[in-house]
Scaffold this active site. Structure first.
Site, PDB file in Angstrom:
ATOM      1  N   HIS A 136      -4.541   6.102  -0.772  1.00 31.21           N
ATOM      2  CA  HIS A 136      -4.972   6.074   0.632  1.00 31.21           C
ATOM      3  C   HIS A 136      -3.827   6.334   1.598  1.00 31.21           C
ATOM      4  CE1 HIS A 136      -8.604   5.630   2.751  1.00 31.21           C
ATOM      5  NE2 HIS A 136      -8.588   4.357   3.040  1.00 31.21           N
ATOM      6  N   TYR A 168       0.805  -1.221   0.000  1.00 33.76           N
ATOM      7  CA  TYR A 168       0.000   0.000   0.000  1.00 33.76           C
ATOM      8  C   TYR A 168       0.843   1.279   0.000  1.00 33.76           C
ATOM      9  CZ  TYR A 168      -3.289  -3.533   1.620  1.00 33.76           C
ATOM     10  OH  TYR A 168      -4.051  -4.670   1.734  1.00 33.76           O
ATOM     11  N   ASN A 186      -8.856   1.557   9.155  1.00 34.74           N
ATOM     12  CA  ASN A 186     -10.109   1.581   9.913  1.00 34.74           C
ATOM     13  C   ASN A 186      -9.932   1.705  11.411  1.00 34.74           C
ATOM     14  OD1 ASN A 186     -11.413   1.292   7.512  1.00 34.74           O
ATOM     15  ND2 ASN A 186     -12.290  -0.707   7.931  1.00 34.74           N
ATOM     16  N   PHE A 231      -3.862  -0.616  10.232  1.00 38.38           N
ATOM     17  CA  PHE A 231      -4.693  -0.447   9.043  1.00 38.38           C
ATOM     18  C   PHE A 231      -5.675   0.693   9.310  1.00 38.38           C
ATOM     19  CE2 PHE A 231      -3.064  -4.704   8.254  1.00 38.38           C
ATOM     20  CZ  PHE A 231      -2.681  -4.612   6.924  1.00 38.38           C
ATOM     21  N   ASN A 250     -13.194   6.503   7.285  1.00 34.61           N
ATOM     22  CA  ASN A 250     -13.205   5.593   8.437  1.00 34.61           C
ATOM     23  C   ASN A 250     -12.021   5.789   9.376  1.00 34.61           C
ATOM     24  OD1 ASN A 250     -15.640   4.468   7.838  1.00 34.61           O
ATOM     25  ND2 ASN A 250     -14.834   2.513   7.127  1.00 34.61           N
TER      26      ASN A 250
END
Length: 267
Positions: free
Chosen positions: A56, A51, A103, A101, A149
């Protein structure tokens, strides 16, 4: 995509994928009282090389750029976040990248805030925003989560507070029918990356503006790298007698008539 598809997935806990660079023991002492000089600066993203270059993860990118510029090593693991301590613009800073992560970012942020006794108003969060055009950067003193989130999790772990400053880095919305989770977990295109690199630097500059000027002046757009000029008192223009003023405002033209001329302005 699981936990990393953070805008619309649930909050099921997973084991964080901690990069090798952040596996050192933290070793920072717990303060006995609040340090009014300390800021917690957080970038949001997902851990791991998969990632690293995605839309993001632009919050992580801003923290990495700031850390390089200020020679702060973000390589210790504390409260499930990669952290580094140093000074920036005369202030003590704790840079953090949650490894939970996206969330569950609030788990790390809330614990770090409690450990270091940092109030919400000195927790500055940098994150990606779908509702801003790509590479646009905005600073706000407080606000809602806007459907993000990671921000929703932080607010929940700060006892529901929305009163923490944030820097939003725009990533725009996908064209066509592409699902949002797919879009945010894609790498930036080559063209986007050139613009985002500029936006990342703008994000770093905004962090510095907040640390240097405080939130109110930083939000108002006052430049932190330029001294403010002292205001000069306005000089009063001496009033002339009405008859003399009228004579100056008009002058005869070549045909013997009268024509208006511009009035002289005294600085």
């Amino acid at each position: 995509m699981g936990q990393a598809a953070s805008l619309f997935t649930g909050s099921k806990k997973v084991r964080a994928a901690v990069p090798a660079a952040a596996k050192k023991s933290a070793g920072f002492d717990k303060p006995q009282e609040e340090d009014p000089d300390l800021w917690l600066v957080v970038g949001l993203g997902n851990p791991g090389p998969r990632y690293e270059h995605t839309r993001h993860n632009v919050g992580f990118m801003v923290i990495d750029a700031l850390a390089r510029m200020e020679s702060i090593t973000v390589d210790r693991l504390q409260e499930n976040a990669a952290v580094g301590r140093g000074r920036c613009c005369g202030k003590k800073v704790l840079l953090a990248k949650p490894m939970t992560f996206m969330n569950n970012s609030g788990e790390s942020v809330g614990r770090l805030a409690r450990f270091y006794r940092v109030p919400a108003e000195r927790i500055l969060v940098v994150y990606d925003d779908l509702d801003l055009p790509s590479a646009k950067v905005r600073l706000r003193a407080k606000g809602g989560h806007g459907g993000h989130n990671g921000m929703k999790s932080i607010s929940a772990h700060l006892q529901g507070s929305k009163d923490f400053p944030r820097i939003r880095v725009g990533i725009g919305r996908p064209e066509g029918q592409m699902p949002i989770p797919t879009y945010v977990l894609q790498d930036f295109s080559k063209v986007e990356r050139e613009e985002i690199d500029v936006a990342i630097q703008e994000g770093v500059d905004l962090v510095k503006a907040v640390l240097t000027l405080g939130m109110e002046k930083a939000v108002s757009g006052v430049k932190h790298d330029q001294p403010q000029r002292p205001k000069q008192p306005k000089q009063r223009v001496p009033q002339q007698p009405q008859e003399q003023q009228q004579q100056q405002e008009v002058a005869p033209d070549r045909q013997g008539g009268l024509t208006q001329e511009p009035m002289a302005v005294t600085n």
